[in-house]
Enzyme design. Structure first.
Site, PDB file in Angstrom:
ATOM      1  N   HIS A  64      -5.367  -0.514  -3.129  1.00 49.31           N
ATOM      2  CA  HIS A  64      -3.991  -0.939  -2.825  1.00 49.31           C
ATOM      3  C   HIS A  64      -4.089  -2.203  -1.971  1.00 49.31           C
ATOM      4  O   HIS A  64      -5.055  -2.373  -1.212  1.00 49.31           O
ATOM      5  CB  HIS A  64      -3.337   0.201  -2.037  1.00 49.31           C
ATOM      6  CG  HIS A  64      -1.901   0.032  -1.724  1.00 49.31           C
ATOM      7  ND1 HIS A  64      -1.451  -0.779  -0.715  1.00 49.31           N
ATOM      8  CD2 HIS A  64      -0.797   0.600  -2.262  1.00 49.31           C
ATOM      9  CE1 HIS A  64      -0.139  -0.704  -0.652  1.00 49.31           C
ATOM     10  NE2 HIS A  64       0.290   0.125  -1.580  1.00 49.31           N
ATOM     11  N   CYS A  95       1.512  -2.251  -6.076  1.00 54.16           N
ATOM     12  CA  CYS A  95       0.802  -2.949  -4.979  1.00 54.16           C
ATOM     13  C   CYS A  95      -0.701  -3.004  -5.239  1.00 54.16           C
ATOM     14  O   CYS A  95      -1.500  -3.002  -4.296  1.00 54.16           O
ATOM     15  CB  CYS A  95       1.047  -2.284  -3.622  1.00 54.16           C
ATOM     16  SG  CYS A  95       2.752  -2.230  -3.121  1.00 54.16           S
TER      17      CYS A  95
HETATM   18  N1  PMP Z   1      -3.010   2.843   0.383  1.00 54.55           N
HETATM   19  C1  PMP Z   1      -2.551   3.464  -0.704  1.00 54.55           C
HETATM   20  C2  PMP Z   1      -3.533   4.009  -1.694  1.00 54.55           C
HETATM   21  C3  PMP Z   1      -1.183   3.606  -0.897  1.00 54.55           C
HETATM   22  O1  PMP Z   1      -0.717   4.223  -1.976  1.00 54.55           O
HETATM   23  C4  PMP Z   1      -0.305   3.071   0.076  1.00 54.55           C
HETATM   24  C5  PMP Z   1       1.203   3.177  -0.087  1.00 54.55           C
HETATM   25  N2  PMP Z   1       1.679   2.883  -1.357  1.00 54.55           N
HETATM   26  C6  PMP Z   1      -0.847   2.457   1.193  1.00 54.55           C
HETATM   27  C7  PMP Z   1      -2.197   2.356   1.315  1.00 54.55           C
HETATM   28  C8  PMP Z   1       0.011   1.879   2.261  1.00 54.55           C
HETATM   29  O2  PMP Z   1       0.796   2.843   2.856  1.00 54.55           O
HETATM   30  P1  PMP Z   1       1.991   2.364   3.818  1.00 54.55           P
HETATM   31  O3  PMP Z   1       2.865   1.472   3.009  1.00 54.55           O
HETATM   32  O4  PMP Z   1       2.665   3.639   4.199  1.00 54.55           O
HETATM   33  O5  PMP Z   1       1.371   1.658   4.968  1.00 54.55           O
END
Ligand code: PMP
Length: 418
Positions: free
Chosen positions: A123, A366
Protein backbone atom coordinates in the site's frame (compact mmCIF):
# COMPACT_ATOMS: atom_id res chain seq x y z
CA UNK A 1 -26.22 -22.37 2.26
CA UNK A 2 -27.43 -21.44 5.73
CA UNK A 3 -26.41 -18.05 6.91
CA UNK A 4 -24.41 -18.60 10.10
CA UNK A 5 -24.19 -14.89 11.03
CA UNK A 6 -26.65 -14.55 13.85
CA UNK A 7 -28.78 -11.46 13.86
CA UNK A 8 -27.34 -10.78 17.31
CA UNK A 9 -24.12 -9.76 15.57
CA UNK A 10 -25.76 -7.61 12.90
CA UNK A 11 -27.91 -6.02 15.58
CA UNK A 12 -24.78 -4.70 17.26
CA UNK A 13 -24.03 -2.45 14.25
CA UNK A 14 -26.46 0.49 14.17
CA UNK A 15 -25.45 1.61 10.67
CA UNK A 16 -26.72 -1.66 9.19
CA UNK A 17 -30.20 -0.72 10.40
CA UNK A 18 -30.49 2.87 9.26
CA UNK A 19 -34.07 2.24 8.26
CA UNK A 20 -33.96 4.12 4.96
CA UNK A 21 -35.05 1.47 2.51
CA UNK A 22 -32.99 -1.55 1.52
CA UNK A 23 -30.49 -2.69 4.11
CA UNK A 24 -26.95 -1.55 3.45
CA UNK A 25 -24.74 -4.17 1.84
CA UNK A 26 -21.38 -2.99 3.03
CA UNK A 27 -18.49 -4.86 1.47
CA UNK A 28 -15.81 -2.19 1.78
CA UNK A 29 -14.46 -3.32 5.13
CA UNK A 30 -10.83 -3.27 4.06
CA UNK A 31 -11.22 0.50 3.67
CA UNK A 32 -12.90 0.80 7.06
CA UNK A 33 -15.22 -1.41 9.06
CA UNK A 34 -18.46 -0.34 10.67
CA UNK A 35 -18.47 0.11 14.44
CA UNK A 36 -20.37 -2.02 16.93
CA UNK A 37 -22.45 -0.43 19.66
CA UNK A 38 -19.91 -1.49 22.30
CA UNK A 39 -17.22 0.63 20.64
CA UNK A 40 -19.57 3.60 20.18
CA UNK A 41 -20.62 3.27 23.83
CA UNK A 42 -17.03 3.13 25.10
CA UNK A 43 -16.27 6.39 23.29
CA UNK A 44 -19.46 8.11 24.41
CA UNK A 45 -19.01 6.97 28.01
CA UNK A 46 -15.49 8.31 28.02
CA UNK A 47 -16.61 11.72 26.76
CA UNK A 48 -19.66 11.89 29.03
CA UNK A 49 -18.03 10.69 32.26
CA UNK A 50 -14.23 10.83 32.18
CA UNK A 51 -13.07 13.35 29.57
CA UNK A 52 -9.95 15.17 30.69
CA UNK A 53 -6.43 15.57 29.41
CA UNK A 54 -3.99 12.77 30.25
CA UNK A 55 -0.55 12.73 31.83
CA UNK A 56 -0.96 16.34 32.93
CA UNK A 57 -3.75 17.21 35.35
CA UNK A 58 -3.35 16.26 38.98
CA UNK A 59 -7.07 16.27 39.60
CA UNK A 60 -9.27 13.23 39.91
CA UNK A 61 -10.72 13.38 36.42
CA UNK A 62 -7.31 13.84 34.84
CA UNK A 63 -5.89 10.91 36.77
CA UNK A 64 -8.87 8.72 35.85
CA UNK A 65 -8.51 9.61 32.17
CA UNK A 66 -4.80 8.79 32.37
CA UNK A 67 -5.61 5.42 33.94
CA UNK A 68 -8.13 4.62 31.22
CA UNK A 69 -5.66 5.58 28.51
CA UNK A 70 -2.99 3.35 30.02
CA UNK A 71 -5.55 0.56 30.51
CA UNK A 72 -6.23 0.78 26.77
CA UNK A 73 -2.49 0.43 26.11
CA UNK A 74 -2.44 -2.69 28.27
CA UNK A 75 -5.44 -4.13 26.40
CA UNK A 76 -3.63 -3.62 23.11
CA UNK A 77 -0.45 -5.18 24.54
CA UNK A 78 -2.29 -8.30 25.66
CA UNK A 79 -4.26 -8.53 22.40
CA UNK A 80 -1.16 -8.59 20.18
CA UNK A 81 1.13 -10.52 22.50
CA UNK A 82 3.66 -7.76 23.18
CA UNK A 83 6.00 -8.23 26.13
CA UNK A 84 5.49 -4.81 27.72
CA UNK A 85 2.84 -2.12 27.61
CA UNK A 86 5.42 0.55 26.78
CA UNK A 87 6.11 -1.28 23.54
CA UNK A 88 2.73 0.07 22.38
CA UNK A 89 2.78 3.60 20.95
CA UNK A 90 -0.52 5.22 19.98
CA UNK A 91 -0.32 7.02 16.65
CA UNK A 92 -2.96 8.69 14.52
CA UNK A 93 -3.08 5.76 12.08
CA UNK A 94 -1.12 2.98 10.48
CA UNK A 95 0.18 5.55 8.01
CA UNK A 96 1.31 7.87 10.81
CA UNK A 97 3.05 4.98 12.56
CA UNK A 98 5.00 4.04 9.43
CA UNK A 99 6.02 7.64 8.79
CA UNK A 100 7.19 7.87 12.39
CA UNK A 101 9.40 4.84 11.84
CA UNK A 102 10.83 6.05 8.55
CA UNK A 103 11.67 9.40 10.12
CA UNK A 104 13.24 7.98 13.29
CA UNK A 105 14.77 4.54 13.00
CA UNK A 106 14.91 4.96 9.24
CA UNK A 107 17.06 8.07 9.47
CA UNK A 108 19.19 6.45 12.15
CA UNK A 109 19.89 3.22 10.27
CA UNK A 110 19.81 4.13 6.60
CA UNK A 111 22.52 6.01 4.75
CA UNK A 112 23.97 6.36 1.24
CA UNK A 113 24.42 3.01 -0.49
CA UNK A 114 22.22 1.14 1.96
CA UNK A 115 19.06 -0.67 0.91
CA UNK A 116 15.48 -0.75 2.15
CA UNK A 117 13.47 -3.75 0.94
CA UNK A 118 9.72 -3.73 0.39
CA UNK A 119 7.45 -6.07 -1.57
CA UNK A 120 5.65 -5.30 -4.80
CA UNK A 121 2.25 -5.49 -3.11
CA UNK A 122 2.66 -2.61 -0.67
CA UNK A 123 0.00 0.00 0.00
CA UNK A 124 1.27 3.54 -0.60
CA UNK A 125 1.41 3.96 3.17
CA UNK A 126 4.09 1.29 3.40
CA UNK A 127 5.83 2.39 0.22
CA UNK A 128 6.04 6.18 0.15
CA UNK A 129 7.61 6.71 3.62
CA UNK A 130 10.42 4.28 2.67
CA UNK A 131 10.77 5.69 -0.81
CA UNK A 132 11.14 9.20 0.56
CA UNK A 133 13.63 7.96 3.12
CA UNK A 134 15.72 6.41 0.35
CA UNK A 135 15.45 9.48 -1.85
CA UNK A 136 16.63 11.77 0.92
CA UNK A 137 19.43 9.57 2.24
CA UNK A 138 20.90 8.24 -0.99
CA UNK A 139 19.77 4.70 -0.21
CA UNK A 140 18.20 2.28 -2.66
CA UNK A 141 14.62 1.02 -2.46
CA UNK A 142 14.52 -2.63 -3.52
CA UNK A 143 11.11 -4.02 -4.50
CA UNK A 144 10.69 -7.79 -4.27
CA UNK A 145 8.37 -8.78 -7.12
CA UNK A 146 5.01 -10.46 -6.63
CA UNK A 147 4.54 -13.64 -8.67
CA UNK A 148 1.69 -14.38 -11.07
CA UNK A 149 -0.04 -16.21 -8.20
CA UNK A 150 -0.21 -12.94 -6.23
CA UNK A 151 2.44 -14.11 -3.77
CA UNK A 152 6.00 -13.15 -2.93
CA UNK A 153 8.17 -16.21 -3.50
CA UNK A 154 10.30 -16.98 -0.45
CA UNK A 155 13.30 -17.43 -2.70
CA UNK A 156 12.83 -13.93 -4.14
CA UNK A 157 12.58 -12.39 -0.69
CA UNK A 158 15.63 -14.33 0.51
CA UNK A 159 17.57 -13.21 -2.56
CA UNK A 160 16.85 -9.57 -1.72
CA UNK A 161 18.38 -9.89 1.75
CA UNK A 162 22.03 -9.01 2.05
CA UNK A 163 24.67 -7.01 3.86
CA UNK A 164 23.47 -3.65 2.49
CA UNK A 165 19.86 -4.10 3.63
CA UNK A 166 18.94 -2.15 6.76
CA UNK A 167 15.14 -2.39 6.85
CA UNK A 168 12.55 -4.74 5.32
CA UNK A 169 8.99 -3.37 5.28
CA UNK A 170 6.32 -5.87 4.33
CA UNK A 171 2.55 -6.14 4.36
CA UNK A 172 1.14 -8.88 6.55
CA UNK A 173 -1.90 -9.10 4.28
CA UNK A 174 -2.34 -7.49 0.84
CA UNK A 175 -5.17 -4.97 0.73
CA UNK A 176 -5.68 -5.75 -2.96
CA UNK A 177 -5.77 -9.55 -3.11
CA UNK A 178 -5.95 -10.58 0.55
CA UNK A 179 -2.73 -12.56 0.17
CA UNK A 180 -1.24 -13.49 3.55
CA UNK A 181 2.52 -13.20 3.58
CA UNK A 182 4.52 -15.77 5.59
CA UNK A 183 5.69 -13.06 7.93
CA UNK A 184 7.38 -15.27 10.55
CA UNK A 185 9.54 -16.92 7.87
CA UNK A 186 10.36 -13.60 6.21
CA UNK A 187 11.31 -12.06 9.53
CA UNK A 188 13.54 -15.04 10.37
CA UNK A 189 15.27 -14.69 7.02
CA UNK A 190 15.75 -10.95 7.48
CA UNK A 191 17.20 -11.49 10.92
CA UNK A 192 20.00 -13.64 9.47
CA UNK A 193 21.25 -10.42 7.91
CA UNK A 194 20.54 -8.22 10.90
CA UNK A 195 17.75 -6.51 8.96
CA UNK A 196 15.15 -4.62 10.99
CA UNK A 197 11.61 -5.69 10.08
CA UNK A 198 8.52 -3.50 9.85
CA UNK A 199 5.22 -5.27 9.22
CA UNK A 200 2.14 -3.41 8.02
CA UNK A 201 -0.71 -5.20 9.76
CA UNK A 202 -3.52 -2.93 8.55
CA UNK A 203 -5.39 -5.77 6.85
CA UNK A 204 -4.45 -8.50 9.29
CA UNK A 205 -5.67 -7.48 12.74
CA UNK A 206 -9.40 -7.82 12.07
CA UNK A 207 -8.96 -11.27 10.58
CA UNK A 208 -6.09 -13.03 12.32
CA UNK A 209 -4.87 -13.47 15.85
CA UNK A 210 -1.68 -11.40 15.65
CA UNK A 211 1.08 -12.32 18.09
CA UNK A 212 4.00 -9.98 17.52
CA UNK A 213 6.29 -12.02 19.76
CA UNK A 214 5.57 -15.26 17.90
CA UNK A 215 6.01 -13.48 14.55
CA UNK A 216 9.35 -12.14 15.76
CA UNK A 217 8.79 -8.76 14.12
CA UNK A 218 10.72 -5.69 15.23
CA UNK A 219 7.88 -3.28 14.42
CA UNK A 220 4.20 -3.82 13.63
CA UNK A 221 1.70 -1.13 12.61
CA UNK A 222 -2.08 -1.01 12.24
CA UNK A 223 -5.15 1.24 12.39
CA UNK A 224 -8.13 0.81 14.70
CA UNK A 225 -10.73 1.76 12.11
CA UNK A 226 -10.19 -1.37 10.02
CA UNK A 227 -10.86 -3.62 13.03
CA UNK A 228 -14.22 -2.24 14.27
CA UNK A 229 -12.57 0.62 16.16
CA UNK A 230 -12.67 4.38 15.56
CA UNK A 231 -10.79 6.45 12.99
CA UNK A 232 -7.90 8.65 14.07
CA UNK A 233 -6.05 6.09 16.14
CA UNK A 234 -3.46 3.50 15.22
CA UNK A 235 -0.70 1.52 16.84
CA UNK A 236 3.02 1.27 16.48
CA UNK A 237 4.35 -1.81 18.23
CA UNK A 238 8.11 -2.00 18.61
CA UNK A 239 10.48 -4.40 20.35
CA UNK A 240 11.74 -2.57 23.37
CA UNK A 241 15.44 -2.81 22.43
CA UNK A 242 14.74 -0.77 19.30
CA UNK A 243 11.67 1.23 20.23
CA UNK A 244 12.82 2.35 23.67
CA UNK A 245 15.77 4.10 22.11
CA UNK A 246 13.96 6.03 19.34
CA UNK A 247 14.31 9.80 19.29
CA UNK A 248 11.11 11.87 19.36
CA UNK A 249 9.51 12.27 15.95
CA UNK A 250 7.29 15.23 16.79
CA UNK A 251 8.29 17.33 19.77
CA UNK A 252 6.00 19.26 22.06
CA UNK A 253 3.89 18.89 25.16
CA UNK A 254 4.13 15.56 26.93
CA UNK A 255 7.53 14.66 25.50
CA UNK A 256 9.84 16.44 27.90
CA UNK A 257 11.30 16.00 31.36
CA UNK A 258 12.91 19.40 31.47
CA UNK A 259 13.14 22.41 29.17
CA UNK A 260 15.09 25.55 29.82
CA UNK A 261 16.37 28.09 27.31
CA UNK A 262 19.91 27.48 28.47
CA UNK A 263 20.20 23.70 28.77
CA UNK A 264 19.72 20.85 26.29
CA UNK A 265 16.16 19.49 26.33
CA UNK A 266 15.68 16.28 28.32
CA UNK A 267 12.99 14.03 26.89
CA UNK A 268 10.85 11.51 28.74
CA UNK A 269 10.93 7.83 27.82
CA UNK A 270 8.91 5.90 25.24
CA UNK A 271 5.98 5.74 24.67
CA UNK A 272 5.24 9.31 25.86
CA UNK A 273 8.29 10.60 23.94
CA UNK A 274 6.65 9.40 20.72
CA UNK A 275 3.17 10.75 21.51
CA UNK A 276 3.69 14.51 21.42
CA UNK A 277 0.70 16.69 22.18
CA UNK A 278 -2.72 15.68 23.46
CA UNK A 279 -3.32 12.09 22.39
CA UNK A 280 -6.54 10.59 21.04
CA UNK A 281 -7.67 9.21 24.39
CA UNK A 282 -11.21 8.37 23.31
CA UNK A 283 -9.73 6.69 20.24
CA UNK A 284 -7.45 4.50 22.35
CA UNK A 285 -10.40 3.53 24.55
CA UNK A 286 -12.48 2.77 21.45
CA UNK A 287 -9.64 0.65 20.08
CA UNK A 288 -9.46 -1.33 23.33
CA UNK A 289 -13.23 -1.89 23.12
CA UNK A 290 -12.76 -3.11 19.54
CA UNK A 291 -10.16 -5.65 20.70
CA UNK A 292 -12.62 -6.79 23.39
CA UNK A 293 -15.27 -7.17 20.69
CA UNK A 294 -12.89 -9.26 18.56
CA UNK A 295 -11.90 -11.42 21.51
CA UNK A 296 -15.54 -12.18 22.26
CA UNK A 297 -16.16 -13.00 18.60
CA UNK A 298 -13.38 -15.57 18.60
CA UNK A 299 -10.90 -15.42 15.70
CA UNK A 300 -11.50 -19.02 14.62
CA UNK A 301 -15.05 -18.04 13.93
CA UNK A 302 -13.89 -14.95 12.03
CA UNK A 303 -11.62 -17.15 9.96
CA UNK A 304 -14.36 -19.65 9.17
CA UNK A 305 -16.65 -16.77 8.26
CA UNK A 306 -14.05 -15.28 5.89
CA UNK A 307 -13.54 -18.69 4.28
CA UNK A 308 -17.28 -19.15 3.83
CA UNK A 309 -17.80 -15.74 2.21
CA UNK A 310 -14.75 -16.17 -0.01
CA UNK A 311 -16.07 -19.50 -1.21
CA UNK A 312 -19.49 -17.93 -1.76
CA UNK A 313 -17.97 -15.24 -4.03
CA UNK A 314 -15.88 -17.72 -6.00
CA UNK A 315 -18.95 -19.93 -6.49
CA UNK A 316 -21.22 -16.99 -7.26
CA UNK A 317 -19.12 -15.73 -10.15
CA UNK A 318 -18.21 -19.17 -11.44
CA UNK A 319 -20.80 -19.18 -14.21
CA UNK A 320 -20.56 -15.45 -14.98
CA UNK A 321 -18.25 -15.73 -17.96
CA UNK A 322 -17.10 -12.12 -17.93
CA UNK A 323 -16.18 -12.09 -14.23
CA UNK A 324 -12.80 -13.28 -13.02
CA UNK A 325 -11.38 -13.66 -9.52
CA UNK A 326 -7.87 -12.20 -9.27
CA UNK A 327 -5.26 -14.38 -7.57
CA UNK A 328 -6.28 -17.27 -5.36
CA UNK A 329 -8.15 -15.89 -2.35
CA UNK A 330 -9.50 -19.34 -1.49
CA UNK A 331 -6.03 -20.61 -0.60
CA UNK A 332 -5.78 -18.76 2.70
CA UNK A 333 -8.89 -16.56 2.93
CA UNK A 334 -8.38 -13.31 4.78
CA UNK A 335 -11.49 -11.29 4.04
CA UNK A 336 -10.61 -9.83 0.62
CA UNK A 337 -11.58 -10.92 -2.89
CA UNK A 338 -10.72 -8.85 -5.96
CA UNK A 339 -12.71 -9.25 -9.15
CA UNK A 340 -12.43 -7.96 -12.69
CA UNK A 341 -15.20 -7.88 -15.27
CA UNK A 342 -13.98 -8.26 -18.84
CA UNK A 343 -14.45 -5.13 -20.90
CA UNK A 344 -15.93 -3.07 -18.06
CA UNK A 345 -13.90 -0.63 -16.04
CA UNK A 346 -13.89 -1.29 -12.27
CA UNK A 347 -15.32 2.20 -11.63
CA UNK A 348 -18.35 1.34 -13.76
CA UNK A 349 -18.79 -1.96 -11.94
CA UNK A 350 -18.53 -0.13 -8.62
CA UNK A 351 -21.12 2.46 -9.66
CA UNK A 352 -23.46 -0.28 -10.86
CA UNK A 353 -23.14 -2.15 -7.56
CA UNK A 354 -23.69 1.10 -5.68
CA UNK A 355 -26.90 1.64 -7.62
CA UNK A 356 -27.97 -1.72 -6.20
CA UNK A 357 -27.17 -0.63 -2.66
CA UNK A 358 -23.84 -2.46 -2.50
CA UNK A 359 -20.73 -0.62 -1.30
CA UNK A 360 -17.40 -1.94 -2.62
CA UNK A 361 -14.06 -0.38 -3.38
CA UNK A 362 -12.95 -0.20 -6.98
CA UNK A 363 -9.77 1.07 -8.58
CA UNK A 364 -6.17 0.65 -7.53
CA UNK A 365 -6.66 0.59 -3.74
CA UNK A 366 -3.76 2.96 -2.96
CA UNK A 367 -1.48 0.34 -4.52
CA UNK A 368 -1.12 1.49 -8.11
CA UNK A 369 2.40 0.08 -8.33
CA UNK A 370 1.01 -3.39 -7.57
CA UNK A 371 -1.82 -2.98 -10.09
CA UNK A 372 0.67 -1.74 -12.69
CA UNK A 373 2.84 -4.80 -12.11
CA UNK A 374 -0.20 -6.97 -12.86
CA UNK A 375 -0.94 -4.78 -15.90
CA UNK A 376 -4.40 -3.95 -14.56
CA UNK A 377 -6.28 -0.64 -14.39
CA UNK A 378 -7.93 -1.74 -11.17
CA UNK A 379 -10.13 -4.30 -9.52
CA UNK A 380 -13.50 -4.47 -7.84
CA UNK A 381 -12.72 -5.39 -4.25
CA UNK A 382 -15.18 -7.15 -1.96
CA UNK A 383 -13.94 -7.12 1.62
CA UNK A 384 -15.71 -8.76 4.50
CA UNK A 385 -16.55 -8.20 8.12
CA UNK A 386 -18.27 -10.46 10.60
CA UNK A 387 -21.68 -8.96 9.78
CA UNK A 388 -21.61 -9.86 6.08
CA UNK A 389 -23.79 -12.70 4.87
CA UNK A 390 -23.95 -15.20 2.03
CA UNK A 391 -27.23 -13.58 1.11
CA UNK A 392 -25.35 -10.32 0.46
CA UNK A 393 -22.98 -12.17 -1.87
CA UNK A 394 -26.07 -13.39 -3.73
CA UNK A 395 -27.10 -9.77 -4.17
CA UNK A 396 -23.66 -8.98 -5.62
CA UNK A 397 -24.05 -11.85 -8.04
CA UNK A 398 -27.50 -10.68 -9.12
CA UNK A 399 -26.18 -7.16 -9.72
CA UNK A 400 -23.12 -8.42 -11.62
CA UNK A 401 -25.40 -10.22 -14.06
CA UNK A 402 -26.71 -6.89 -15.33
CA UNK A 403 -23.52 -4.80 -15.36
CA UNK A 404 -22.76 -3.10 -18.70
CA UNK A 405 -19.88 -0.98 -19.98
CA UNK A 406 -20.29 2.65 -18.95
CA UNK A 407 -18.36 5.85 -18.85
CA UNK A 408 -14.88 4.65 -17.98
CA UNK A 409 -12.57 2.93 -20.42
CA UNK A 410 -9.47 0.88 -19.77
CA UNK A 411 -7.40 3.66 -21.32
CA UNK A 412 -8.82 6.21 -18.96
CA UNK A 413 -6.20 7.25 -16.43
CA UNK A 414 -6.94 6.48 -12.81
CA UNK A 415 -7.43 10.01 -11.70
CA UNK A 416 -10.24 9.67 -9.22
CA UNK A 417 -9.64 7.07 -6.56
CA UNK A 418 -5.93 6.48 -6.21
N1 PMP B 1 -1.59 -0.57 4.77
C1 PMP B 1 -2.58 -1.27 4.21
C2 PMP B 1 -2.29 -2.65 3.70
C3 PMP B 1 -3.85 -0.72 4.11
O1 PMP B 1 -4.84 -1.41 3.56
C4 PMP B 1 -4.06 0.59 4.61
C5 PMP B 1 -5.42 1.26 4.52
N2 PMP B 1 -6.06 1.12 3.30
C6 PMP B 1 -2.99 1.26 5.20
C7 PMP B 1 -1.78 0.65 5.26
C8 PMP B 1 -3.14 2.63 5.75
O2 PMP B 1 -4.06 2.67 6.78
P1 PMP B 1 -4.56 4.11 7.29
O3 PMP B 1 -5.13 4.81 6.11
O4 PMP B 1 -5.59 3.77 8.31
O5 PMP B 1 -3.38 4.81 7.86
Amino acid sequence: QDDPVPTTIRDQFPILHRGDGDPLVYLDNAATTQKPQAVLDAITTYYTTVNSNVGRGYHTLGLTATDRYEDARETVRAAIGAARADEIVFAASCTAATNLLAETIGRRLVGPGDQVVITGMEHNSNLLPWRRLCETTGAELVVVPVGADGRVAEADFAAAMGERVRIAAIAHVSNVLGTVNPVADMVARAREYGVVTVVDGAQAVAHREVDVTALGVDFYTFSAHKMYGPMGIGVLYGKWDLLGDLPPHHVGGGTVKAVSHAEPVRYVGVPARLEAGTPNVAGAIGLAAAFDFLRDLDRDRVRAHDAMLTRAVVDAVDDLDAVRVVGDPGKDPCGIVSLVVDGIHPYDVGSHLDAHGIAVRCGVHCASTFLDSMDMVGTVRLSFAIYNTVDEIERVRAALRTVRPGFWTAEHPNTRFL
